[in-house]
Design an enzyme around this catalytic site. Structure first.
Site, short mmCIF file in Angstrom:
data_model
loop_
_atom_site.label_atom_id
_atom_site.label_comp_id
_atom_site.label_asym_id
_atom_site.label_seq_id
_atom_site.Cartn_x
_atom_site.Cartn_y
_atom_site.Cartn_z
N HIS A 13 2.27 -18.79 48.78
CA HIS A 13 2.61 -18.97 50.20
C HIS A 13 2.13 -20.30 50.77
O HIS A 13 2.48 -20.66 51.88
CB HIS A 13 2.00 -17.83 51.02
N ASP A 39 -7.00 -19.88 44.74
CA ASP A 39 -8.43 -19.63 44.52
C ASP A 39 -8.74 -18.14 44.56
O ASP A 39 -9.62 -17.67 43.86
CB ASP A 39 -9.27 -20.32 45.63
N GLU A 40 -8.03 -17.41 45.40
CA GLU A 40 -8.31 -15.97 45.53
C GLU A 40 -7.69 -15.15 44.40
O GLU A 40 -8.17 -14.08 44.07
CB GLU A 40 -7.76 -15.45 46.87
N LEU A 43 -2.80 -16.27 39.09
CA LEU A 43 -1.64 -15.48 38.63
C LEU A 43 -1.40 -15.56 37.12
O LEU A 43 -0.63 -14.78 36.57
CB LEU A 43 -0.38 -15.91 39.40
N GLY A 108 13.82 -19.92 40.73
CA GLY A 108 13.92 -20.86 39.62
C GLY A 108 14.29 -22.22 40.17
O GLY A 108 13.88 -22.59 41.27
N SER A 110 17.48 -25.66 39.65
CA SER A 110 18.75 -26.04 39.02
C SER A 110 18.54 -26.75 37.68
O SER A 110 19.50 -27.00 36.96
CB SER A 110 19.56 -26.92 39.97
N TYR A 138 9.53 -26.52 31.17
CA TYR A 138 9.57 -25.90 32.50
C TYR A 138 10.86 -25.08 32.65
O TYR A 138 10.84 -23.93 33.11
CB TYR A 138 9.52 -27.01 33.55
N THR A 170 18.77 -25.94 44.68
CA THR A 170 18.96 -27.36 44.38
C THR A 170 17.71 -28.14 44.83
O THR A 170 16.68 -27.54 45.16
CB THR A 170 20.21 -27.87 45.13
N ARG A 215 23.55 -36.93 44.57
CA ARG A 215 22.60 -35.82 44.48
C ARG A 215 22.80 -34.87 45.67
O ARG A 215 23.32 -35.27 46.71
CB ARG A 215 21.15 -36.33 44.49
N ASP A 284 19.84 -45.44 36.36
CA ASP A 284 20.42 -44.62 37.43
C ASP A 284 20.21 -43.12 37.22
O ASP A 284 20.26 -42.34 38.16
CB ASP A 284 21.94 -44.86 37.46
N1 LIG Z 1 10.51 -28.32 45.60
C1 LIG Z 1 11.76 -28.31 45.18
O1 LIG Z 1 12.54 -29.27 45.38
C2 LIG Z 1 12.29 -27.11 44.44
C3 LIG Z 1 13.63 -27.12 44.05
C4 LIG Z 1 14.14 -26.04 43.36
C5 LIG Z 1 13.31 -24.97 43.08
N2 LIG Z 1 12.02 -24.94 43.45
C6 LIG Z 1 11.20 -23.76 43.06
O2 LIG Z 1 10.48 -23.19 44.11
C7 LIG Z 1 9.24 -22.67 43.63
C8 LIG Z 1 8.08 -23.22 44.46
O3 LIG Z 1 8.14 -24.63 44.47
P1 LIG Z 1 7.34 -25.52 45.55
O4 LIG Z 1 8.06 -26.80 45.66
O5 LIG Z 1 7.05 -24.70 46.77
O6 LIG Z 1 5.97 -25.78 44.75
P2 LIG Z 1 4.52 -26.03 45.34
O7 LIG Z 1 4.61 -26.65 46.68
O8 LIG Z 1 3.75 -26.72 44.26
O9 LIG Z 1 3.94 -24.55 45.51
C9 LIG Z 1 3.62 -23.73 44.44
C10 LIG Z 1 2.52 -22.79 44.87
O10 LIG Z 1 2.20 -21.92 43.77
C11 LIG Z 1 0.78 -21.87 43.63
N3 LIG Z 1 0.42 -21.64 42.25
C12 LIG Z 1 0.79 -22.38 41.17
N4 LIG Z 1 0.26 -21.87 40.05
C13 LIG Z 1 -0.47 -20.78 40.42
C14 LIG Z 1 -1.26 -19.85 39.71
N5 LIG Z 1 -1.45 -19.95 38.37
N6 LIG Z 1 -1.88 -18.85 40.40
C15 LIG Z 1 -1.74 -18.79 41.74
N7 LIG Z 1 -0.99 -19.63 42.47
C16 LIG Z 1 -0.37 -20.64 41.82
C17 LIG Z 1 0.31 -23.23 44.09
O11 LIG Z 1 -1.05 -23.19 44.45
P3 LIG Z 1 -1.98 -24.49 44.16
O12 LIG Z 1 -1.26 -25.66 44.77
O13 LIG Z 1 -3.27 -24.15 44.80
O14 LIG Z 1 -2.04 -24.60 42.67
C18 LIG Z 1 1.24 -23.50 45.27
O15 LIG Z 1 0.75 -22.92 46.46
C19 LIG Z 1 9.16 -23.07 42.15
O16 LIG Z 1 9.55 -21.98 41.36
C20 LIG Z 1 10.19 -24.17 42.01
O17 LIG Z 1 10.79 -24.20 40.75
C21 LIG Z 1 11.47 -26.00 44.14
#
Ligand SMILES: NC(=O)c1ccc[n+]([C@@H]2O[C@H](COP(=O)([O-])OP(=O)(O)OC[C@H]3O[C@@H](n4cnc5c(N)ncnc54)[C@H](OP(=O)(O)O)[C@@H]3O)[C@@H](O)[C@H]2O)c1
Length: 328
Positions: A13, A39-40, A43, A108, A110, A138, A170, A215, A284
């Protein structure tokens, strides 16, 4: 008579996506949201996940926790990227099933689609060709997450009422993004660079490549709304429009845009008055990356935030985000 609110666990969250899902749920009036910081609750640790889910017994789970990073991080830490993501997914999905969670939504990306998938990429392009090598570990973990959901549906759908769904967003941008200088995605990296150029009164911002690749970008709150929409779709409608072994849904804006157009829009949103140049000696990347979101649209969902509005909100967030300012 008042209906009891479901207890909803949002994993991750504090991340960009997880925090947008929490915002969306709260805007929709949900008050029974369970959250734990990294921290709490670790996973990747099955015993911790089991104890947590046994004590909380949520009705729904949104899985937005993942180890996420750019090309550099994916290339440097491939073992951590595949291990952490597989463990997080396996622990949360299996332990959720054990305690009787019926509804779970897995996030997930793209990047699960083959490097040379035809454009726009449809859901049925999954597992039809080799992946992009830089983020293959990944992507394999994310494909495993989809298959975990499908396998639990197939084995326990009837007997336990299991209904686990997946969405593949995306490229996202918006509040809570990562503006790290070496490890951020296209839009946050541009916001940071244009902001720095504005503050330092730099006459030119140089962008890598020709500016012609296309993109797709989606504002993160739109993605969160789509995610909640998919979670709440009637089971019969979801099942009628997906396959037991191809059940993921793309979540995109529906249109792509050139890197030049993105750079110009970011420059405007930031208020940068200098010139934009393109360093055509730099690579590119793939000419076009767009996902086909027609299934999601057929489920009655459309994006509402255009690039101009989204970039203006993202830049506001960049300015008030003390972490990003500390990095400057
Ligand atoms: N950002 C994009 O453009 C994008 C695009 C497509 C899909 N997604 C998907 O959306 C999802 C979330 O992405 P996001 O961009 O929100 O990433 P993010 O900002 O890095 O957030 C991920 C969260 O998961 C927590 N986390 C990671 N490993 C953990 C573990 N082992 N135990 C407990 N908590 C853990 C992180 O906590 P800490 O930071 O404290 O480690 C962080 O709060 C992913 O599945 C990603 O593939 C993102």
């Amino acid at each position: 008579m008042l209906t009891k609110q479901p207890k909803i666990y949002v994993a991750g969250h504090r991340g960009m996506v997880g925090s947008a899902i929490v915002r969306t749920l709260q805007q929709q009036g949900q008050t029974n949201i369970v959250m734990r910081t990294h921290d709490e609750l670790e996973l990747t640790n099955q015993a911790e996940v089991r104890a947590f889910l046994e004590s909380e017994k949520p009705d729904q789970v949104f899985m937005a926790a993942a180890r996420v990073g750019g090309i550099h991080a994916n290339n440097t830490y491939p073992a951590e990227f595949i291990y952490d993501n597989l463990m997080v997914e396996a622990n949360v999905i299996h332990e959720a099933w054990r305690v009787g969670v019926r509804k779970l939504l897995f996030l997930g990306s793209s990047c699960i689609y083959p490097k040379l998938a035809s454009q726009p990429m449809r859901e049925d392009a999954l597992l039809t060709g080799p992946l992009e090598p830089t983020n293959e570990p990944y992507a394999v973990a994310k494909i495993a997450g989809i298959k975990l959901c499908e396998s639990y549906n197939r084995q326990y759908g009837q007997s336990h009422g299991i209904d686990y769904r997946s969405v593949m967003p995306t490229n996202l941008y918006g509040p809570g993004d990562n503006y790290h200088p070496e490890n951020s995605h296209v839009i946050p990296a541009m916001i940071r660079r244009f902001h720095e150029a504005k503050v330092n009164k730099a006459p030119v911002v140089t962008i890598w490549g020709t500016g012609t690749p296309h993109r797709e970008f989606l504002y993160v709150d739109d993605m969160a709304a789509a995610t909640v929409h998919v979670m709440n779709l009637d089971k019969a409608i979801y099942e009628a429009n997906t396959q037991p072994m191809q059940s993921h849904i793309n979540v995109g804006y529906g249109e792509d845009i050139t890197i030049r157009e993105v750079a110009e829009a970011v420059g405007k949103a930031v208020g940068y008055k200098g010139n934009i140049e393109f360093d055509t000696s730099k690579p590119d990347g793939t000419p076009r990356k767009l996902i086909d979101s027609s299934s999601l649209n057929a489920f009655g969902w459309q994006p509402t935030v255009g690039l101009k509005e989204g970039l203006s909100a993202a830049y506001k967030d960049f300015l008030i985000n003390s972490d990003s300012l500390r990095m400057l």
